[in-house]
Design a protein around this motif. Structure first.
Motif, PDB file in Angstrom:
ATOM      1  N   LEU A  35      -3.360  11.447  -8.489  1.00 10.44           N
ATOM      2  CA  LEU A  35      -4.231  10.676  -7.623  1.00 10.44           C
ATOM      3  C   LEU A  35      -3.370   9.787  -6.744  1.00 10.44           C
ATOM      4  CD1 LEU A  35      -7.106   9.369  -9.948  1.00 10.44           C
ATOM      5  CD2 LEU A  35      -7.354  11.010  -8.070  1.00 10.44           C
ATOM      6  N   ARG A  36      -3.883   9.448  -5.569  1.00  7.47           N
ATOM      7  CA  ARG A  36      -3.248   8.461  -4.721  1.00  7.47           C
ATOM      8  C   ARG A  36      -4.215   7.327  -4.439  1.00  7.47           C
ATOM      9  NH1 ARG A  36      -0.972   9.404   1.372  1.00  7.47           N
ATOM     10  NH2 ARG A  36      -3.242   9.480   1.761  1.00  7.47           N
ATOM     11  N   LEU A  37      -3.828   6.127  -4.832  1.00  5.71           N
ATOM     12  CA  LEU A  37      -4.609   4.935  -4.565  1.00  5.71           C
ATOM     13  C   LEU A  37      -4.149   4.292  -3.267  1.00  5.71           C
ATOM     14  CD1 LEU A  37      -4.666   3.261  -8.098  1.00  5.71           C
ATOM     15  CD2 LEU A  37      -6.146   5.070  -7.171  1.00  5.71           C
ATOM     16  N   SER A  38      -5.092   3.680  -2.556  1.00  2.00           N
ATOM     17  CA  SER A  38      -4.789   2.949  -1.337  1.00  2.00           C
ATOM     18  C   SER A  38      -5.324   1.532  -1.450  1.00  2.00           C
ATOM     19  CB  SER A  38      -5.423   3.624  -0.117  1.00  2.00           C
ATOM     20  OG  SER A  38      -4.925   4.925   0.068  1.00  2.00           O
ATOM     21  N   CYS A  39      -4.662   0.607  -0.776  1.00  2.00           N
ATOM     22  CA  CYS A  39      -5.102  -0.779  -0.705  1.00  2.00           C
ATOM     23  C   CYS A  39      -4.971  -1.241   0.731  1.00  2.00           C
ATOM     24  CB  CYS A  39      -4.276  -1.658  -1.638  1.00  2.00           C
ATOM     25  SG  CYS A  39      -4.604  -3.427  -1.479  1.00  2.00           S
ATOM     26  N   ALA A  40      -6.096  -1.520   1.369  1.00  2.00           N
ATOM     27  CA  ALA A  40      -6.123  -2.004   2.740  1.00  2.00           C
ATOM     28  C   ALA A  40      -6.199  -3.526   2.740  1.00  2.00           C
ATOM     29  CB  ALA A  40      -7.312  -1.413   3.483  1.00  2.00           C
ATOM     30  N   ALA A  41      -5.263  -4.163   3.442  1.00  2.00           N
ATOM     31  CA  ALA A  41      -5.164  -5.614   3.477  1.00  2.00           C
ATOM     32  C   ALA A  41      -5.567  -6.154   4.841  1.00  2.00           C
ATOM     33  CB  ALA A  41      -3.742  -6.053   3.146  1.00  2.00           C
ATOM     34  N   SER A  42      -6.178  -7.333   4.834  1.00  2.00           N
ATOM     35  CA  SER A  42      -6.513  -8.037   6.062  1.00  2.00           C
ATOM     36  C   SER A  42      -6.416  -9.539   5.819  1.00  2.00           C
ATOM     37  CB  SER A  42      -7.910  -7.669   6.563  1.00  2.00           C
ATOM     38  OG  SER A  42      -8.899  -8.045   5.619  1.00  2.00           O
ATOM     39  N   GLY A  43      -6.364 -10.307   6.911  1.00  2.00           N
ATOM     40  CA  GLY A  43      -6.356 -11.758   6.791  1.00  2.00           C
ATOM     41  C   GLY A  43      -4.997 -12.382   6.532  1.00  2.00           C
ATOM     42  N   SER A  44      -3.916 -11.610   6.686  1.00  2.00           N
ATOM     43  CA  SER A  44      -2.575 -12.128   6.478  1.00  2.00           C
ATOM     44  C   SER A  44      -1.586 -11.355   7.328  1.00  2.00           C
ATOM     45  CB  SER A  44      -2.176 -12.048   5.006  1.00  2.00           C
ATOM     46  OG  SER A  44      -2.034 -10.697   4.609  1.00  2.00           O
ATOM     47  N   ILE A  45      -0.350 -11.853   7.380  1.00  2.00           N
ATOM     48  CA  ILE A  45       0.729 -11.109   8.041  1.00  2.00           C
ATOM     49  C   ILE A  45       1.293 -10.159   6.993  1.00  2.00           C
ATOM     50  CG2 ILE A  45       2.850 -11.252   9.370  1.00  2.00           C
ATOM     51  CD1 ILE A  45       2.137 -14.150  10.010  1.00  2.00           C
ATOM     52  N   PHE A  46       0.738  -8.963   6.962  1.00  2.00           N
ATOM     53  CA  PHE A  46       1.016  -8.013   5.897  1.00  2.00           C
ATOM     54  C   PHE A  46       2.498  -7.703   5.767  1.00  2.00           C
ATOM     55  CE2 PHE A  46       1.589  -3.640   4.472  1.00  2.00           C
ATOM     56  CZ  PHE A  46       0.886  -3.639   3.284  1.00  2.00           C
ATOM     57  N   SER A  47       3.184  -7.543   6.899  1.00  2.00           N
ATOM     58  CA  SER A  47       4.549  -7.031   6.888  1.00  2.00           C
ATOM     59  C   SER A  47       5.546  -7.949   6.183  1.00  2.00           C
ATOM     60  CB  SER A  47       5.029  -6.760   8.317  1.00  2.00           C
ATOM     61  OG  SER A  47       5.054  -7.956   9.067  1.00  2.00           O
ATOM     62  N   ILE A  48       5.232  -9.224   6.009  1.00  2.00           N
ATOM     63  CA  ILE A  48       6.159 -10.153   5.372  1.00  2.00           C
ATOM     64  C   ILE A  48       5.792 -10.455   3.920  1.00  2.00           C
ATOM     65  CG2 ILE A  48       6.699 -11.208   7.591  1.00  2.00           C
ATOM     66  CD1 ILE A  48       5.101 -13.666   6.679  1.00  2.00           C
ATOM     67  N   ARG A  49       4.791  -9.779   3.402  1.00  2.00           N
ATOM     68  CA  ARG A  49       4.317 -10.057   2.048  1.00  2.00           C
ATOM     69  C   ARG A  49       4.691  -8.947   1.084  1.00  2.00           C
ATOM     70  NH1 ARG A  49       3.900 -15.263   2.970  1.00  2.00           N
ATOM     71  NH2 ARG A  49       2.096 -15.845   4.247  1.00  2.00           N
TER      72      ARG A  49
END
Length: 115
Positions: A18-32
């Motif tokens: 299986l492949r799980l995905s997690c979509a992020a919003s509300g932050s500067i994703f690239s630095i976290r």
């Protein structure tokens, strides 16, 4: 505010993938830094995998060699590719994002591995 939404869970036979995905919003994703944890019914939360902003990864011993964490900064998404699944991998899987002094958590996606 930070929002994390997991997807990709389901029922799979032992030995499958299986492949799980997690979509992020509300932050500067690239630095976290991002990660995955899991919780089986009646058990404590367990670390699974982590990936830094520089794409350095680490894994729990129980999944090393079977699971791969990756990220796509253009899509603000982190993935968990799970191969050679075992019944012991059955759990709710949670996406996390590290921030100064705290972590953010998604609501989880259920993975069930049948024998």
């Amino acid at each position: 505010q930070v929002q994390l939404v997991e997807s990709g869970g389901g029922l799979v036979q032992a030995g499958g993938s299986l492949r799980l995905s997690c979509a992020a919003s509300g932050s500067i994703f690239s630095i976290r830094a991002m990660g995955w944890y899991r919780s089986a019914p009646g058990k404590q939360r367990e670390f699974v995998a982590r990936i830094t902003s520089g794409a350095i990864t680490n894994y729990a011993d129980s999944v090393k060699g079977r699971f791969t964490i990756s990220r796509d900064n253009a899509k603000n998404t982190v993935y968990l590719q799970m191969n050679s699944l075992k019944p012991e991998d059955t759990a709710v899987y949670y996406c996390t994002q590290e921030a100064p002094g705290m972590d953010y958590w998604g609501k989880g996606t259920l993975v069930t591995v049948s024998s």
